[in-house]
Motif scaffolding. Structure first.
Motif, mmCIF file in Angstrom:
data_model
loop_
_atom_site.group_PDB
_atom_site.id
_atom_site.type_symbol
_atom_site.label_atom_id
_atom_site.label_comp_id
_atom_site.label_asym_id
_atom_site.label_seq_id
_atom_site.Cartn_x
_atom_site.Cartn_y
_atom_site.Cartn_z
ATOM 1 N N GLN A 295 37.359 24.313 40.108
ATOM 2 C CA GLN A 295 38.025 23.656 41.240
ATOM 3 C C GLN A 295 37.252 23.797 42.549
ATOM 4 O O GLN A 295 37.819 23.714 43.634
ATOM 5 N N GLY A 296 35.966 24.095 42.452
ATOM 6 C CA GLY A 296 35.181 24.275 43.668
ATOM 7 C C GLY A 296 35.230 25.679 44.226
ATOM 8 O O GLY A 296 34.730 25.940 45.316
ATOM 9 N N LEU A 297 35.855 26.595 43.476
ATOM 10 C CA LEU A 297 35.884 28.014 43.856
ATOM 11 C C LEU A 297 35.015 28.742 42.823
ATOM 12 O O LEU A 297 35.467 29.017 41.711
ATOM 13 N N SER A 298 33.788 29.039 43.192
ATOM 14 C CA SER A 298 32.819 29.604 42.256
ATOM 15 C C SER A 298 33.256 30.949 41.682
ATOM 16 O O SER A 298 34.102 31.645 42.263
ATOM 17 N N SER A 299 32.639 31.315 40.571
ATOM 18 C CA SER A 299 32.910 32.628 39.981
ATOM 19 C C SER A 299 32.570 33.740 40.956
ATOM 20 O O SER A 299 33.298 34.737 41.055
ATOM 21 N N ALA A 300 31.471 33.589 41.693
ATOM 22 C CA ALA A 300 31.083 34.616 42.657
ATOM 23 C C ALA A 300 32.145 34.755 43.744
ATOM 24 O O ALA A 300 32.502 35.883 44.128
ATOM 25 N N LEU A 301 32.674 33.659 44.244
ATOM 26 C CA LEU A 301 33.735 33.701 45.257
ATOM 27 C C LEU A 301 34.976 34.374 44.680
ATOM 28 O O LEU A 301 35.583 35.241 45.322
ATOM 29 N N ARG A 302 35.331 34.018 43.473
ATOM 30 C CA ARG A 302 36.512 34.605 42.836
ATOM 31 C C ARG A 302 36.335 36.116 42.638
ATOM 32 O O ARG A 302 37.266 36.892 42.854
ATOM 33 N N LEU A 303 35.139 36.531 42.233
ATOM 34 C CA LEU A 303 34.882 37.966 42.049
ATOM 35 C C LEU A 303 34.894 38.705 43.377
ATOM 36 O O LEU A 303 35.369 39.844 43.454
ATOM 37 N N ALA A 304 34.389 38.076 44.432
ATOM 38 C CA ALA A 304 34.427 38.695 45.758
ATOM 39 C C ALA A 304 35.871 38.902 46.198
ATOM 40 O O ALA A 304 36.232 39.968 46.716
ATOM 41 N N LEU A 305 36.705 37.899 45.989
ATOM 42 C CA LEU A 305 38.126 38.037 46.329
ATOM 43 C C LEU A 305 38.801 39.092 45.458
ATOM 44 O O LEU A 305 39.620 39.885 45.948
ATOM 45 N N ALA A 306 38.464 39.132 44.171
ATOM 46 C CA ALA A 306 39.047 40.136 43.276
ATOM 47 C C ALA A 306 38.671 41.544 43.730
ATOM 48 O O ALA A 306 39.517 42.451 43.745
ATOM 49 N N GLN A 307 37.416 41.735 44.124
ATOM 50 C CA GLN A 307 36.992 43.051 44.620
ATOM 51 C C GLN A 307 37.768 43.411 45.883
ATOM 52 O O GLN A 307 38.223 44.548 46.043
ATOM 53 N N ARG A 308 37.937 42.456 46.778
ATOM 54 C CA ARG A 308 38.671 42.674 48.023
ATOM 55 C C ARG A 308 40.117 43.092 47.733
ATOM 56 O O ARG A 308 40.633 44.044 48.310
ATOM 57 N N ILE A 309 40.761 42.379 46.819
ATOM 58 C CA ILE A 309 42.154 42.674 46.476
ATOM 59 C C ILE A 309 42.267 44.041 45.808
ATOM 60 O O ILE A 309 43.178 44.822 46.114
ATOM 61 N N ALA A 310 41.342 44.366 44.918
ATOM 62 C CA ALA A 310 41.354 45.688 44.278
ATOM 63 C C ALA A 310 41.198 46.787 45.323
ATOM 64 O O ALA A 310 41.856 47.834 45.244
ATOM 65 N N ALA A 311 40.343 46.558 46.322
ATOM 66 C CA ALA A 311 40.154 47.549 47.398
ATOM 67 C C ALA A 311 41.423 47.688 48.231
ATOM 68 O O ALA A 311 41.799 48.806 48.609
ATOM 69 N N LEU A 312 42.089 46.579 48.526
ATOM 70 C CA LEU A 312 43.342 46.646 49.277
ATOM 71 C C LEU A 312 44.396 47.446 48.530
ATOM 72 O O LEU A 312 45.262 48.071 49.139
ATOM 73 N N ASN A 313 44.304 47.438 47.202
ATOM 74 C CA ASN A 313 45.225 48.211 46.367
ATOM 75 C C ASN A 313 44.719 49.622 46.079
ATOM 76 O O ASN A 313 45.329 50.343 45.289
ATOM 77 N N ASN A 314 43.600 49.993 46.696
ATOM 78 C CA ASN A 314 43.020 51.327 46.500
ATOM 79 C C ASN A 314 42.751 51.641 45.029
ATOM 80 O O ASN A 314 42.975 52.761 44.578
ATOM 81 N N ASP A 315 42.266 50.652 44.297
ATOM 82 C CA ASP A 315 41.978 50.842 42.885
ATOM 83 C C ASP A 315 40.464 50.953 42.701
ATOM 84 O O ASP A 315 39.765 49.952 42.522
ATOM 85 N N ALA A 316 39.971 52.174 42.739
ATOM 86 C CA ALA A 316 38.525 52.418 42.690
ATOM 87 C C ALA A 316 37.896 51.894 41.397
ATOM 88 O O ALA A 316 36.782 51.361 41.421
#
Length: 160
Positions: free
Chosen positions: A45-66
């Motif tokens: 949908q125009g949201l690359s895998s790299a963009l999705r992984l960057a967002l996933a890393q950000r969300i995991a960090a917000l949840n303090n999940d090392a």
């Protein structure tokens, strides 16, 4: 087979919780299929895998999940992201559009979901996202938050 949730929770095939999860194999396979669908869909949908992984890393960090931060960081690194995606993943807030809108939405839904409003969708559209992209973003945010909570719960049960 160890799935991403097992890995994040530190489960091995020798653990009772690993076996307990397999009492409902459709939940294990379903979670893994969801993960694949939000991180590397057939149509991005125009949201690359790299963009999705960057967002996933950000969300995991917000949840303090090392554990999940480390996993997503490794997967993102394999995509050879540019500096802007690394900044997004690292939690930077001073980003150009549409990354600023993506970050704001991921942060809001992760940290203060009760403050999410219909107007947030309009802000995403104003930043240039179309409806399928907004849906894909919402699915990604929901899945990573789900994954962090399930992994945290399994870690807690494992520690008892």
């Amino acid at each position: 087979m160890i799935d991403a949730i097992d890995k994040a929770a530190g489960l091995t095939p020798q653990d009772q919780l690993y076996a307990a999860r397999r009492f409902r194999p459709e939940f294990v396979s379903g979670a893994e299929q969801c993960r694949d669908a939000v991180l590397q869909p057939a149509s991005d949908q125009g949201l690359s895998s790299a963009l999705r992984l960057a967002l996933a890393q950000r969300i995991a960090a917000l949840n303090n999940d090392a554990a999940l931060v480390a996993e997503y960081r490794e997967l993102l690194a394999a995509q050879q992201p540019d500096a802007t995606l690394l900044a997004l993943a690292a939690g930077e807030t001073e980003l150009a559009q549409p990354l600023a809108a993506l970050a704001r939405q991921a942060d809001r839904v992760t940290l203060t979901p009760s403050l999410a409003e219909a107007n947030d969708m309009a802000l995403l559209a104003e930043a240039g996202l179309n409806n399928p992209q907004i849906v894909a973003l919402s699915e990604l945010i929901a899945f990573v938050n789900f994954q962090t909570r399930v992994a945290a719960g399994l870690r807690l049960l494992r520690s008892l």
